[in-house]
Design an enzyme around this catalytic site. Sequence first.
Site, PDB file in Angstrom:
ATOM      1  N   ARG A 186       1.615  -1.292   6.111  1.00 44.52           N
ATOM      2  CA  ARG A 186       0.435  -0.615   6.081  1.00 44.52           C
ATOM      3  C   ARG A 186      -0.193  -0.403   4.775  1.00 44.52           C
ATOM      4  O   ARG A 186      -1.394  -0.406   4.578  1.00 44.52           O
ATOM      5  CB  ARG A 186       1.023   0.895   6.747  1.00 44.52           C
ATOM      6  CG  ARG A 186      -0.259   1.868   6.906  1.00 44.52           C
ATOM      7  CD  ARG A 186       0.243   3.329   7.079  1.00 44.52           C
ATOM      8  NE  ARG A 186       0.848   3.650   5.773  1.00 44.52           N
ATOM      9  CZ  ARG A 186       1.199   5.239   5.677  1.00 44.52           C
ATOM     10  NH1 ARG A 186       0.682   5.962   6.607  1.00 44.52           N
ATOM     11  NH2 ARG A 186       1.820   5.586   4.852  1.00 44.52           N
ATOM     12  N   PHE A 205       3.472   4.013   0.535  1.00 46.09           N
ATOM     13  CA  PHE A 205       2.110   3.686  -0.150  1.00 46.09           C
ATOM     14  C   PHE A 205       1.249   4.902  -0.432  1.00 46.09           C
ATOM     15  O   PHE A 205       0.894   4.970  -1.491  1.00 46.09           O
ATOM     16  CB  PHE A 205       1.184   2.735   0.514  1.00 46.09           C
ATOM     17  CG  PHE A 205      -0.091   2.502   0.266  1.00 46.09           C
ATOM     18  CD1 PHE A 205      -0.389   1.323  -0.642  1.00 46.09           C
ATOM     19  CD2 PHE A 205      -1.230   2.928   0.623  1.00 46.09           C
ATOM     20  CE1 PHE A 205      -1.425   1.493  -1.312  1.00 46.09           C
ATOM     21  CE2 PHE A 205      -2.451   3.037   0.241  1.00 46.09           C
ATOM     22  CZ  PHE A 205      -2.715   2.002  -0.933  1.00 46.09           C
ATOM     23  N   ASP A 206       0.895   5.814   0.599  1.00 45.66           N
ATOM     24  CA  ASP A 206      -0.096   6.747   0.332  1.00 45.66           C
ATOM     25  C   ASP A 206       0.530   7.832  -0.285  1.00 45.66           C
ATOM     26  O   ASP A 206      -0.184   8.776  -1.305  1.00 45.66           O
ATOM     27  CB  ASP A 206      -0.629   7.435   1.537  1.00 45.66           C
ATOM     28  CG  ASP A 206       0.214   7.427   2.795  1.00 45.66           C
ATOM     29  OD1 ASP A 206       1.370   6.815   2.546  1.00 45.66           O
ATOM     30  OD2 ASP A 206      -0.048   8.100   3.742  1.00 45.66           O
ATOM     31  N   THR A 207       1.827   8.294  -0.230  1.00 46.79           N
ATOM     32  CA  THR A 207       2.695   9.084  -1.087  1.00 46.79           C
ATOM     33  C   THR A 207       2.473   8.710  -2.683  1.00 46.79           C
ATOM     34  O   THR A 207       2.371   9.613  -3.430  1.00 46.79           O
ATOM     35  CB  THR A 207       3.955   9.288  -0.620  1.00 46.79           C
ATOM     36  OG1 THR A 207       3.960   9.665   0.697  1.00 46.79           O
ATOM     37  CG2 THR A 207       4.913  10.226  -1.479  1.00 46.79           C
TER      38      THR A 207
END
Length: 430
Positions: A91, A201-203
Amino acid sequence: MPPLPLGTAAPSGDASPLHPVIDVVVPVHDEEADLEPCLRRLHHHLSTQLPYPFRITVAENASTDGTVAVARRVAAELPGIEVLVLPDPGRGRALRTAWLGSDAPVLVYMDVDLSTDLAALLPLVAPLISGHSDLAIGTRLAASSRVVRGAKRELISRGYNLLLRGALATRLSDAQCGFKAIRADVATRLLPLVEDTGWFFDTELLVLAERSGLRIHEVPVDWVDDPDSRVDIVATARADLAGIARMLRAFTTGRLPVAELRAQLGRGPLPGPLADPVPGVPAGLFGQLVRFATIGVLSTLAYLVLFVLLRSVVAAQPANLIALLVTAVANTAANRRITFGIRGGPGAGRAQLQGLVVFGLGLALTSGTLAVLHAVTPTPDRGTEVLLLVAANALATLLRFLLLRGWVFRTHPTTAATPEPAVPAMETLR
């Protein structure tokens, strides 16, 4: 940051692949069944409720079913949908590729299950378009959020966010909600530094943005759990823990250029009587004092342990010298990175030399205290020595903070980072 330069806009609600203001990226992997209803519902909402031209990008990553065929069929029918086919899964990898390749000034991410009510989309992107914020996230943990999900996932989510707050000192309430947006100019600077290609990834992106002084806007959302979610909780938790450990190492070693990013992208202190008076030092005297005091307590404990251990084999003065020298070097390094937010190798040697001067003053205070004690009482008990050394160290600590803040870690104007050129003002939308 100023409002985004959005250029000439298409009529409100139109999907415009040439000049989209918003690019909504939906990463998918083996989503043959759910993709078409997701795209139709999302496209209808954007066309009827969003006052800006948009694009939907399906970031397909290594699916083994008919996901690509479904995506291309729907894209051929509905305008403003593009399909990005990637050979490798992940992702995070899909989002990075889609975002860096987009020409839209605002980049959005949402999960294919559309668990988040799309009514929150406009409040999500509006602060980025206006220039008020740099990133925006949906949060399921705000008091006004309405969430439907099982107790197990609720416990895991809250536990994970508590872990993040404790380990990475973040203030984000919900780092994992699959509903986020970022300004493209910010994404261009941060994404090359984000290593994770999966669920962390987004963290990682959010924590890096927060450390860089960017403003992150949180939007309470209505969220209904997808009972058919195929996320492997155990594998994801393991990867998240590894990601947290990796980021802690990166921040500790200075491998991530947080100070440079803060100087170039971060929002400085507001002008006025409460602004930080020391040029180049991060704003917030209270926060600096808290961090310095925490490091000071740990350093004092380490110093006392070393002193007591050495005192059993050497005299008081040599024991004090060795214990103070060892802890002073570690204390200077910790305050440089944690208290004053200075990372990287340049200037570290000079800071240690100046720190040794400060150490010399602290040594004079503690050694002088010991000398006076032994002059008054030739054979004082160990408890009296330790008690007087604690008092002397308290005075030395106050002096140390003042010298570190005003001398050792004071950035001179000639060495301050040069900020990037300002982003042009947004043209009026028509």
